[in-house]
Design a protein around this motif. Structure first.
Motif, PDB file in Angstrom:
ATOM      1  N   LYS A  96       0.064  -3.686  15.541  1.00 43.17           N
ATOM      2  CA  LYS A  96       0.208  -3.437  14.113  1.00 43.17           C
ATOM      3  C   LYS A  96       0.416  -4.770  13.417  1.00 43.17           C
ATOM      4  N   SER A  97       0.147  -4.800  12.160  1.00 43.67           N
ATOM      5  CA  SER A  97       0.263  -6.023  11.396  1.00 43.67           C
ATOM      6  C   SER A  97       1.701  -6.517  11.379  1.00 43.67           C
ATOM      7  N   TYR A 151       2.858  -7.917   9.008  1.00 41.13           N
ATOM      8  CA  TYR A 151       3.238  -7.628   7.625  1.00 41.13           C
ATOM      9  C   TYR A 151       4.019  -6.321   7.536  1.00 41.13           C
ATOM     10  N   GLN A 204      -8.723  -6.256   2.347  1.00 41.73           N
ATOM     11  CA  GLN A 204      -8.401  -7.659   2.095  1.00 41.73           C
ATOM     12  C   GLN A 204      -8.980  -8.136   0.774  1.00 41.73           C
TER      13      GLN A 204
END
Length: 62
Positions: free
Chosen positions: A8-9, A11, A56
């Motif tokens: 997972k990111s 972030y 993105q």
């Protein structure tokens, strides 16, 4: 059958409501939501790449 290496990111931090990805033998990408890990969607690398580029690029808000 090997166990997927879910990613997972960074972030997302420690959030439990994020999307996780894993590469699978056979050239597909596995996709699941971390708070419902038993539901796994199989997608092509091209499809997930398109999704990532869209997010993105913030294309959805235009």
């Amino acid at each position: 059958m090997s166990v997927p290496d879910w990613q997972k990111s960074s972030y997302s931090g420690n959030a439990s409501n994020c999307i996780e990805l894993a590469a699978s033998s056979g050239g597909v990408v596995l996709l699941r939501e971390s708070d419902a890990p038993s539901i796994i969607v199989t997608v092509s690398p091209a499809a997930i790449g398109g999704l990532v580029r869209t997010v993105q690029g913030d294309v959805l808000r235009r």
